[in-house]
Design an enzyme around this catalytic site. Structure first.
Site, PDB file in Angstrom:
ATOM      1  N   HIS A 122     -47.594  -7.694 -33.287  1.00 36.20           N
ATOM      2  CA  HIS A 122     -47.583  -9.117 -32.946  1.00 36.20           C
ATOM      3  C   HIS A 122     -47.458  -9.903 -34.252  1.00 36.20           C
ATOM      4  O   HIS A 122     -47.898  -9.431 -35.311  1.00 36.20           O
ATOM      5  CB  HIS A 122     -48.923  -9.420 -32.263  1.00 36.20           C
ATOM      6  CG  HIS A 122     -49.083 -10.788 -31.690  1.00 36.20           C
ATOM      7  ND1 HIS A 122     -49.390 -11.873 -32.460  1.00 36.20           N
ATOM      8  CD2 HIS A 122     -49.001 -11.239 -30.409  1.00 36.20           C
ATOM      9  CE1 HIS A 122     -49.499 -12.945 -31.676  1.00 36.20           C
ATOM     10  NE2 HIS A 122     -49.258 -12.588 -30.430  1.00 36.20           N
ATOM     11  N   ASP A 199     -55.756  -4.010 -34.791  1.00 32.14           N
ATOM     12  CA  ASP A 199     -55.546  -5.231 -34.019  1.00 32.14           C
ATOM     13  C   ASP A 199     -55.858  -4.863 -32.569  1.00 32.14           C
ATOM     14  O   ASP A 199     -55.049  -4.250 -31.878  1.00 32.14           O
ATOM     15  CB  ASP A 199     -54.092  -5.701 -34.184  1.00 32.14           C
ATOM     16  CG  ASP A 199     -53.769  -6.858 -33.230  1.00 32.14           C
ATOM     17  OD1 ASP A 199     -54.609  -7.195 -32.371  1.00 32.14           O
ATOM     18  OD2 ASP A 199     -52.663  -7.411 -33.347  1.00 32.14           O
ATOM     19  N   GLN A 202     -55.385  -6.483 -27.394  1.00 28.89           N
ATOM     20  CA  GLN A 202     -55.058  -6.090 -26.014  1.00 28.89           C
ATOM     21  C   GLN A 202     -55.967  -5.000 -25.452  1.00 28.89           C
ATOM     22  O   GLN A 202     -55.712  -4.511 -24.353  1.00 28.89           O
ATOM     23  CB  GLN A 202     -53.585  -5.612 -25.948  1.00 28.89           C
ATOM     24  CG  GLN A 202     -52.574  -6.693 -26.227  1.00 28.89           C
ATOM     25  CD  GLN A 202     -52.601  -7.822 -25.186  1.00 28.89           C
ATOM     26  OE1 GLN A 202     -53.062  -7.637 -24.053  1.00 28.89           O
ATOM     27  NE2 GLN A 202     -52.118  -8.989 -25.562  1.00 28.89           N
ATOM     28  N   LYS A 225     -58.863 -12.829 -24.074  1.00 25.04           N
ATOM     29  CA  LYS A 225     -58.075 -11.758 -23.452  1.00 25.04           C
ATOM     30  C   LYS A 225     -58.974 -10.748 -22.754  1.00 25.04           C
ATOM     31  O   LYS A 225     -58.527  -9.703 -22.300  1.00 25.04           O
ATOM     32  CB  LYS A 225     -57.220 -11.061 -24.512  1.00 25.04           C
ATOM     33  CG  LYS A 225     -56.110 -11.972 -25.070  1.00 25.04           C
ATOM     34  CD  LYS A 225     -55.203 -11.207 -25.998  1.00 25.04           C
ATOM     35  CE  LYS A 225     -54.360 -12.091 -26.866  1.00 25.04           C
ATOM     36  NZ  LYS A 225     -53.272 -12.757 -26.156  1.00 25.04           N
ATOM     37  N   CYS A 363     -44.185 -13.176 -29.132  1.00 26.59           N
ATOM     38  CA  CYS A 363     -44.696 -13.200 -30.518  1.00 26.59           C
ATOM     39  C   CYS A 363     -44.495 -11.866 -31.208  1.00 26.59           C
ATOM     40  O   CYS A 363     -45.363 -11.407 -31.976  1.00 26.59           O
ATOM     41  CB  CYS A 363     -46.176 -13.589 -30.564  1.00 26.59           C
ATOM     42  SG  CYS A 363     -46.477 -15.240 -29.962  1.00 26.59           S
TER      43      CYS A 363
HETATM   44  N1  PLP Z   1     -52.369  -9.204 -31.524  1.00 30.14           N
HETATM   45  C1  PLP Z   1     -51.897  -8.882 -30.327  1.00 30.14           C
HETATM   46  C2  PLP Z   1     -51.479  -7.477 -30.052  1.00 30.14           C
HETATM   47  C3  PLP Z   1     -51.803  -9.853 -29.333  1.00 30.14           C
HETATM   48  O1  PLP Z   1     -51.344  -9.536 -28.133  1.00 30.14           O
HETATM   49  C4  PLP Z   1     -52.218 -11.173 -29.626  1.00 30.14           C
HETATM   50  C5  PLP Z   1     -52.070 -12.241 -28.616  1.00 30.14           C
HETATM   51  O2  PLP Z   1     -51.279 -12.158 -27.720  1.00 30.14           O
HETATM   52  C6  PLP Z   1     -52.733 -11.451 -30.895  1.00 30.14           C
HETATM   53  C7  PLP Z   1     -52.788 -10.451 -31.818  1.00 30.14           C
HETATM   54  C8  PLP Z   1     -53.227 -12.825 -31.245  1.00 30.14           C
HETATM   55  O3  PLP Z   1     -54.334 -13.144 -30.471  1.00 30.14           O
HETATM   56  P1  PLP Z   1     -54.951 -14.627 -30.519  1.00 30.14           P
HETATM   57  O4  PLP Z   1     -53.812 -15.549 -30.223  1.00 30.14           O
HETATM   58  O5  PLP Z   1     -55.986 -14.611 -29.455  1.00 30.14           O
HETATM   59  O6  PLP Z   1     -55.506 -14.819 -31.885  1.00 30.14           O
END
Ligand code: PLP
Length: 409
Positions: A122, A199, A202, A225, A363
Site C-alpha cells: 500500500h 503492515d 488488513q 479496519k 492505494c
Molecule cells: N496498509 C494497508 C495494507 C492498507 O490496506 C491500508 C489501508 O487501506 C493502510 C496501510 C493504511 O491504513 P490507514 O489509512 O488506516 O492508515
C-alpha cells in the site's frame, strides 16, 4: 456455532436500504462497520467520563485515564505483546509506519543502507520509506511477486544482505488478499541483522495476531479496519527498539522536564504520544477487540474462508471476469477486472443494486501497473457478510453485462 444472522443484528448500519435494495457492504478492506457495543462505549464515554487524560487529578480525568490505559492492556493481550508500554496509540497504520521510518530510520540508518519492501505494498508502506531514502541516502529494494500474487521468497532471500537494515512487508495484501509468510520472512531478516515491520492493516479483523510468536520488531494496524472507530491506530514495537528511538512529535504529555535550554522525554509509551490523544477512539477500539475476541478469531477466520471460496466459485459464472490473485493463502479479498468495462462503471452499477465495493487503484499504484491494469474492482468481506449477499453481488454483476452488452465482445 457461528450464527451470522445474530451477529448482523449487532451492526445497525447494515439494516438499511440503498436505492431501495438491502445494503450489501463489501468494502471492508477500506473500513469495516462498527457494532453497537463500540458505538455505545463511545457515547457513554462522552456522556459520563469526558476529560483529558494523565493530567487531571479530578474524578473524570482519573476515570478517562483508567479507561484509556485499560484499553492499552486490552490491545497488549489481543496481540500478545510482552508489556503494555510496547503499545503506542497512533492515528492509524499510516502514522505508525511513518513513526518508525522517521524515528527509527532517521536515527539508525546510514547512507547506503537498504530497506526492503514488496511489490504488493500500500502507498502507506512505500512513501514513508521513500522519504527516508531521500533524507538518509538509503536504497529502497522491492521484492517481486509471482503470477499468483505471492511474494517470491527466493528473490527475498537474495535481496537480503548485511546492508539490509529494515524490511517492511504487508501481512495481508489489500488488493490481492495474499497472506504473506511473514513469520518465515521475519526469521530470514533477523539472520541478516535487519529489523522487520509488519503492515498489519488488513489482518487483525481476520486472523489471530501473536507478535511474540511472529517475533516481528514492529506491527502497525488501524482501528477502523477491525470494527473500531476511525482516527486511531496502534504501533506495537519491541521495547529495545522503542527505547533507542527519539520522539516522533514534540508537545504535551511526551515530556519529563521542559526548559528553554533542554527538554527530557517521558518513558514509554508516552514518549510517542504527544498531545491529546483520540481518547474515545482508543476506548472504542478496545471494545472492538473485546467483541472480536468474544466471537473468536479462529471462528471468524473459518467462516470467512468458506465465504471466500463461495464467492470465488460463484464469480466463475461470469466469464468476462478475471480475478487478479490466485494466491494459495488468501484472506477475504477478491479483486477482479471485467473485460471491456471500467471498474468505476461496475461499482456504480452495483451501488444502484445496494452493493458497496471499491473500484480504483486501492492505494497500490505500483502493484496495479505491475498487474497491467489501471483500476480494478475489489469486494472485501467481513465477519458479518453472508452467502445471500454474495448471491446478490453476482446477480448485480450479471446486470453489468446487460448494460454493456454492446461493448462486451
Ligand atoms: N496498509 C494497508 C495494507 C492498507 O490496506 C491500508 C489501508 O487501506 C493502510 C496501510 C493504511 O491504513 P490507514 O489509512 O488506516 O492508515
Amino acid at each position: 456455532m457461528y450464527n451470522v444472522e445474530e451477529i448482523r443484528k449487532d451492526f445497525p448500519v447494515l439494516r438499511q436500504m440503498i436505492h431501495g435494495k438491502p445494503l450489501v457492504y463489501f468494502d471492508n478492506a477500506a473500513t469495516t462497520q462498527k457494532p453497537q457495543c463500540v458505538l455505545d462505549v463511545i457515547l457513554k464515554y462522552y456522556q459520563e467520563d469526558n476529560a483529558n487524560i494523565h493530567r487531571g487529578v479530578h474524578t473524570l480525568s482519573e476515570r478517562a485515564t483508567r479507561k484509556y490505559e485499560e484499553a492499552r492492556e486490552c490491545i497488549q493481550k489481543f496481540i500478545h505483546a510482552k508489556c503494555k508500554y510496547e503499545i503506542i496509540f497512533t492515528k492509524g497504520t499510516t502514522e505508525s509506519i511513518n513513526l518508525v521510518a522517521h524515528s527509527y530510520g532517521g536515527s539508525q540508518l546510514q547512507p547506503g543502507d537498504e530497506i526492503i519492501i514488496s511489490h504488493m505494498e500500500h502507498h502507506s508502506n512505500i512513501v514513508p520509506w521513500q522519504f527516508l531514502c531521500e533524507q538518509k541516502k538509503c536504497i529502497l529494494k522491492v521484492i517481486p511477486i509471482n503470477s499468483r500474487g505471492e511474494i517470491l521468497l527466493e528473490d527475498y532471500k537474495n535481496s537480503l544482505s548485511s546492508k539490509t537494515k529494515i524490511v517492511s512487508i504487508t501481512h495481508i495484501s489489500n488488493v490481492l488478499g495474499s497472506v504473506n509468510p511473514i513469520k518465515e520472512m521475519i526469521a530470514l531478516a533477523h539472520e541478516r541483522g535487519a529489523i522487520f515491520l509488519v503492515d498489519g492493516a488488513q489482518a487483525p479483523a481476520h486472523t489471530r495476531i501473536d507478535v511474540q510468536d511472529l517475533n516481528c520488531d514492529f506491527y502497525a494496524f488501524s482501528s477502523h479496519k477491525m470494527l473500531g472507530p476511525t482516527g486511531v491506530g496502534v504501533l506495537y514495537g519491541k521495547e529495545k527498539y522503542l527505547e533507542i528511538m527519539p520522539p516522533y512529535q514534540g508537545g504535551g504529555s511526551m515530556i519529563r522536564q521542559v526548559s528553554f535550554e533542554k527538554t527530557t522525554y517521558a518513558d514509554l509509551p508516552y514518549k510517542f504520544e504527544a498531545g491529546t490523544q483520540a481518547i474515545a477512539g482508543v476506548i472504542g477500539l478496545a471494545e472492538a477487540v473485546r467483541y472480536l475476541t468474544a466471537l473468536g478469531l479462529e471462528n471468524i477466520e473459518n467462516y470467512e474462508k468458506k465465504l471466500l471460496s463461495y464467492i470465488e466459485n460463484k464469480i466463475l459464472e461470469i466469464p468476462e471476469i478475471t480475478v487478479l490473485s490466485q494466491a494459495l493463502k488468501k484472506s477475504s479479498i477478491l479483486s477482479f477486472v471485467y473485460k471491456g468495462v471500467h471498474a468505476h462503471d461496475i461499482a456504480t452499477i452495483l451501488d444502484h443494486e445496494g452493493i458497496a465495493i471499491r473500484a480504483g487503484h486501492h492505494c497500490a499504484m505500483p502493484l496495479m501497473s505491475h498487474l497491467g491494469v489501471d483500476a480494478s474492482c475489489r469486494a472485501s468481506l467481513a465477519l458479518y457478510n453472508t452467502q445471500d449477499e454474495v448471491d446478490s453481488f453476482v446477480e448485480g454483476l450479471k446486470k453489468v453485462k446487460e448494460v454493456f452488452k454492446s461493448v462486451i465482445t
